[in-house]
Design a protein around this motif. Structure first.
Motif, PDB file in Angstrom:
ATOM      1  N   ALA A   1      37.268  70.645  72.616  1.00 57.25           N
ATOM      2  CA  ALA A   1      36.680  69.765  71.612  1.00 57.25           C
ATOM      3  C   ALA A   1      35.333  70.301  71.141  1.00 57.25           C
ATOM      4  O   ALA A   1      35.009  70.231  69.943  1.00 57.25           O
ATOM      5  N   ASN A   2      34.554  70.836  72.054  1.00 60.87           N
ATOM      6  CA  ASN A   2      33.243  71.387  71.676  1.00 60.87           C
ATOM      7  C   ASN A   2      33.395  72.640  70.818  1.00 60.87           C
ATOM      8  O   ASN A   2      32.648  72.837  69.857  1.00 60.87           O
ATOM      9  N   VAL A   3      34.364  73.481  71.141  1.00 58.82           N
ATOM     10  CA  VAL A   3      34.619  74.666  70.311  1.00 58.82           C
ATOM     11  C   VAL A   3      35.105  74.243  68.929  1.00 58.82           C
ATOM     12  O   VAL A   3      34.652  74.778  67.900  1.00 58.82           O
ATOM     13  N   ALA A   4      36.001  73.280  68.887  1.00 60.94           N
ATOM     14  CA  ALA A   4      36.512  72.794  67.602  1.00 60.94           C
ATOM     15  C   ALA A   4      35.377  72.228  66.751  1.00 60.94           C
ATOM     16  O   ALA A   4      35.305  72.478  65.537  1.00 60.94           O
ATOM     17  N   LYS A   5      34.484  71.492  67.389  1.00 63.30           N
ATOM     18  CA  LYS A   5      33.343  70.908  66.663  1.00 63.30           C
ATOM     19  C   LYS A   5      32.455  72.009  66.100  1.00 63.30           C
ATOM     20  O   LYS A   5      32.006  71.930  64.942  1.00 63.30           O
ATOM     21  N   GLU A   6      32.190  73.021  66.897  1.00 62.90           N
ATOM     22  CA  GLU A   6      31.336  74.132  66.453  1.00 62.90           C
ATOM     23  C   GLU A   6      31.938  74.875  65.260  1.00 62.90           C
ATOM     24  O   GLU A   6      31.220  75.331  64.366  1.00 62.90           O
ATOM     25  N   GLN A   7      33.255  74.991  65.238  1.00 62.95           N
ATOM     26  CA  GLN A   7      33.909  75.855  64.266  1.00 62.95           C
ATOM     27  C   GLN A   7      34.631  75.103  63.152  1.00 62.95           C
ATOM     28  O   GLN A   7      35.363  75.705  62.359  1.00 62.95           O
ATOM     29  N   GLY A   8      34.416  73.791  63.082  1.00 64.57           N
ATOM     30  CA  GLY A   8      35.009  73.016  61.997  1.00 64.57           C
ATOM     31  C   GLY A   8      36.515  72.927  62.068  1.00 64.57           C
ATOM     32  O   GLY A   8      37.202  72.870  61.044  1.00 64.57           O
ATOM     33  N   ALA A   9      37.053  72.905  63.271  1.00 67.01           N
ATOM     34  CA  ALA A   9      38.498  72.826  63.469  1.00 67.01           C
ATOM     35  C   ALA A   9      38.869  71.483  64.082  1.00 67.01           C
ATOM     36  O   ALA A   9      38.021  70.722  64.543  1.00 67.01           O
ATOM     37  N   VAL A  10      40.156  71.204  64.102  1.00 65.14           N
ATOM     38  CA  VAL A  10      40.700  69.988  64.699  1.00 65.14           C
ATOM     39  C   VAL A  10      41.261  70.304  66.083  1.00 65.14           C
ATOM     40  O   VAL A  10      41.809  71.381  66.312  1.00 65.14           O
ATOM     41  N   LEU A  11      41.113  69.355  67.006  1.00 66.48           N
ATOM     42  CA  LEU A  11      41.829  69.379  68.276  1.00 66.48           C
ATOM     43  C   LEU A  11      42.776  68.194  68.276  1.00 66.48           C
ATOM     44  O   LEU A  11      42.342  67.046  68.221  1.00 66.48           O
ATOM     45  N   LEU A  12      44.068  68.467  68.319  1.00 64.98           N
ATOM     46  CA  LEU A  12      45.093  67.429  68.326  1.00 64.98           C
ATOM     47  C   LEU A  12      45.736  67.333  69.704  1.00 64.98           C
ATOM     48  O   LEU A  12      46.105  68.336  70.297  1.00 64.98           O
ATOM     49  N   ALA A  13      45.860  66.105  70.195  1.00 64.64           N
ATOM     50  CA  ALA A  13      46.652  65.784  71.385  1.00 64.64           C
ATOM     51  C   ALA A  13      46.173  66.425  72.674  1.00 64.64           C
ATOM     52  O   ALA A  13      46.955  67.027  73.410  1.00 64.64           O
TER      53      ALA A  13
ATOM     54  N   ALA B   1      41.399  73.829  56.672  1.00 61.65           N
ATOM     55  CA  ALA B   1      40.377  73.065  55.943  1.00 61.65           C
ATOM     56  C   ALA B   1      40.785  71.614  55.700  1.00 61.65           C
ATOM     57  O   ALA B   1      39.940  70.718  55.684  1.00 61.65           O
ATOM     58  N   GLY B   2      42.084  71.378  55.517  1.00 55.53           N
ATOM     59  CA  GLY B   2      42.536  70.030  55.214  1.00 55.53           C
ATOM     60  C   GLY B   2      43.095  69.276  56.393  1.00 55.53           C
ATOM     61  O   GLY B   2      43.576  68.146  56.241  1.00 55.53           O
ATOM     62  N   MET B   3      43.035  69.869  57.603  1.00 58.70           N
ATOM     63  CA  MET B   3      43.703  69.285  58.753  1.00 58.70           C
ATOM     64  C   MET B   3      43.127  67.933  59.162  1.00 58.70           C
ATOM     65  O   MET B   3      43.864  66.977  59.445  1.00 58.70           O
ATOM     66  N   GLN B   4      41.804  67.799  59.191  1.00 58.71           N
ATOM     67  CA  GLN B   4      41.205  66.541  59.630  1.00 58.71           C
ATOM     68  C   GLN B   4      41.571  65.405  58.679  1.00 58.71           C
ATOM     69  O   GLN B   4      41.932  64.304  59.114  1.00 58.71           O
ATOM     70  N   LYS B   5      41.528  65.667  57.391  1.00 57.92           N
ATOM     71  CA  LYS B   5      41.891  64.644  56.413  1.00 57.92           C
ATOM     72  C   LYS B   5      43.368  64.281  56.525  1.00 57.92           C
ATOM     73  O   LYS B   5      43.744  63.101  56.461  1.00 57.92           O
ATOM     74  N   ALA B   6      44.217  65.286  56.720  1.00 57.94           N
ATOM     75  CA  ALA B   6      45.655  65.046  56.813  1.00 57.94           C
ATOM     76  C   ALA B   6      46.000  64.182  58.020  1.00 57.94           C
ATOM     77  O   ALA B   6      46.769  63.224  57.920  1.00 57.94           O
ATOM     78  N   LEU B   7      45.439  64.503  59.170  1.00 58.67           N
ATOM     79  CA  LEU B   7      45.715  63.720  60.370  1.00 58.67           C
ATOM     80  C   LEU B   7      45.095  62.338  60.278  1.00 58.67           C
ATOM     81  O   LEU B   7      45.684  61.339  60.694  1.00 58.67           O
ATOM     82  N   GLY B   8      43.891  62.260  59.708  1.00 56.60           N
ATOM     83  CA  GLY B   8      43.233  60.971  59.567  1.00 56.60           C
ATOM     84  C   GLY B   8      43.958  60.024  58.639  1.00 56.60           C
ATOM     85  O   GLY B   8      43.810  58.801  58.752  1.00 56.60           O
ATOM     86  N   SER B   9      44.752  60.571  57.715  1.00 50.78           N
ATOM     87  CA  SER B   9      45.465  59.729  56.752  1.00 50.78           C
ATOM     88  C   SER B   9      46.807  59.228  57.257  1.00 50.78           C
ATOM     89  O   SER B   9      47.471  58.445  56.567  1.00 50.78           O
ATOM     90  N   LEU B  10      47.223  59.655  58.445  1.00 49.15           N
ATOM     91  CA  LEU B  10      48.534  59.246  58.934  1.00 49.15           C
ATOM     92  C   LEU B  10      48.602  57.764  59.246  1.00 49.15           C
ATOM     93  O   LEU B  10      49.675  57.161  59.204  1.00 49.15           O
ATOM     94  N   GLY B  11      47.467  57.152  59.587  1.00 50.00           N
ATOM     95  CA  GLY B  11      47.430  55.712  59.826  1.00 50.00           C
ATOM     96  C   GLY B  11      48.299  55.300  60.997  1.00 50.00           C
ATOM     97  O   GLY B  11      48.345  55.959  62.036  1.00 50.00           O
ATOM     98  N   ASP B  12      49.034  54.209  60.805  1.00 54.00           N
ATOM     99  CA  ASP B  12      49.908  53.678  61.848  1.00 54.00           C
ATOM    100  C   ASP B  12      51.236  54.414  61.753  1.00 54.00           C
ATOM    101  O   ASP B  12      52.077  54.093  60.919  1.00 54.00           O
TER     102      ASP B  12
END
Length: 382
Positions: free
Chosen positions: A120-132, A337-348
């Motif tokens: 998570a810390n590496v992802a935060k530093e590099q603007g990436a997503v960590l999923l699951a 670049a669009g991964m965080q928005k894509a995952l955040g939009s999945l909702g329920d």
């Protein structure tokens, strides 16, 4: 519901069909000619203390990736790149950096509390997503980590369920056994929080054992002296099995309860008949419950493999499907670049009779938590 465990354990010692993975591996499956790849970077313990859990989780993710790529309408190809971290957080962090440097579009499915925090810390530093992340500390659900998306309930949720059950059966003398690492400390904190929320007394005792150690005598003495009615364990299967045996040998007749990351199948292998009556929290459906659509999908994929079904493998399958749904909804243009928005939009999100909530700002799972027990002859009772 009662299911038989012994059939689930046929391949437990064979690495769930993943023995060829070695230090690095990626799935090799068909996809539409010329399809763009979306690369999943995963670091898991393929060797070491938690290898049975890591191999199973990785195997389940691979099952979904392969099935996704076989579909003719797949908008792009998923590629799963995987490195072994041996359940070591420093190696997991190095692997995370390597995976992103080598072109991974996201980090996926790191196993272990300390390893998940490192990722998570590496992802935060590099603007990436960590999923699951599997068995992540609850602080990764806070606003400071908007790029981390969870597909399992929190440790706090699991602890609340276990403590609530203890209260329901009239037990309020609760002790905690943890491994002396990030997972064990997070487990103790989660139990303490649950006791406070339910207005119950704090733990009557707590003790830590070195990670994956069977040297539990001091912990048995410290916890047994306080005569708890319930011991909640935040430990992997080797430590858990050694502690249960030693406590029972000392005369303890109370209840043992375990966080889901213990690894049910390897715990059954380690304990055998001594697993009778042990309670384990589970955060996915039974891997044999074909009445649930996602499990039917999983079992169909299992039929074409040399794997045996398990809770950890099913969780990996579901985690990968969450990404698959993001791909389907966002099309072939989905990238890092669009991964965080894509995952955040999945909702329920309904992944097949099993619901996830991956919404921006919360990234919280709504899955039910089951408490299951295992009988001496290997049956799972829900």
């Amino acid at each position: 519901m009662v299911t038989t465990r012994r059939k689930l354990l046929i391949n437990a010692g064979a690495g769930f069909g993943l023995g060829v993975l070695g230090a690095g591996w990626h799935s090799a499956t068909r996809a539409a000619p010329g399809a763009r790849k979306l690369v999943m970077g995963q670091s898991v313990p393929l060797t070491g203390a938690a290898s049975e859990i890591g191999l199973a989780f990785a195997a389940g993710a691979k099952l979904y990736v392969d099935a996704f790529n076989e579909k003719k309408d797949a908008p792009l190809e998923l590629e799963l790149r995987q490195l072994d971290d041996g359940y070591d957080a420093a190696r997991a962090a190095a692997n995370a950096r390597k995976l992103l440097a080598d072109g991974a579009d996201l980090l996926f499915g790191f196993v272990g509390t300390a390893s998940s925090t490192a990722a998570a810390n590496v992802a935060k530093e590099q603007g990436a997503v960590l999923l699951a992340p599997f068995a992540a500390a609850d602080n990764l659900r806070e606003a400071a980590y908007p790029q981390v998306f969870h597909v399992r309930p929190s440790m706090a949720d699991e602890a609340f369920k276990m403590v609530q059950h203890a209260a329901t059966i009239g037990h309020n003398r609760i002790a905690v056994l943890g491994e002396d690492d990030a997972m064990g400390r997070a487990g103790l904190a989660a139990v303490e929080m649950a006791l406070k929320e339910l207005k119950m007394p704090p733990p009557v005792a707590s003790a830590f054992v070195p990670t994956n150690s069977t040297k539990v005598d001091a912990a048995v003495a410290a916890i047994g002296a306080q005569k708890p009615q319930v011991v909640i364990q935040a430990s992997l299967f080797n430590t858990t099995a050694a502690f249960i045996r030693a406590m029972r040998k000392s005369g303890y007749a109370g209840l043992f309860m375990n966080f889901s990351m213990v690894g049910m199948d390897p715990l059954f292998v380690a304990l055998g008949k001594d697993i009778r009556g042990v309670v384990i929290s589970q955060v996915v459906p039974s891997p044999r419950s074909a009445a649930t659509p996602i499990v039917r999908e999983y079992l169909a994929a299992i039929d074409n493999s040399d794997q045996a079904p398990s809770y950890e493998s099913l969780e990996g399958f579901i985690a990968a499907k969450a990404l698959g749904e993001a791909v389907r909804r966002n099309g072939p243009g989905l990238n890092k670049a669009g991964m965080q928005k894509a995952l955040g939009s999945l909702g329920d999100l309904d992944v097949g009779g099993w619901r996830l909530r991956l919404r921006a700002g919360v990234h919280d799972s709504a899955w039910a938590i089951d408490l299951v027990t295992v009988t001496a002859d290997g049956r799972v009772i829900r």
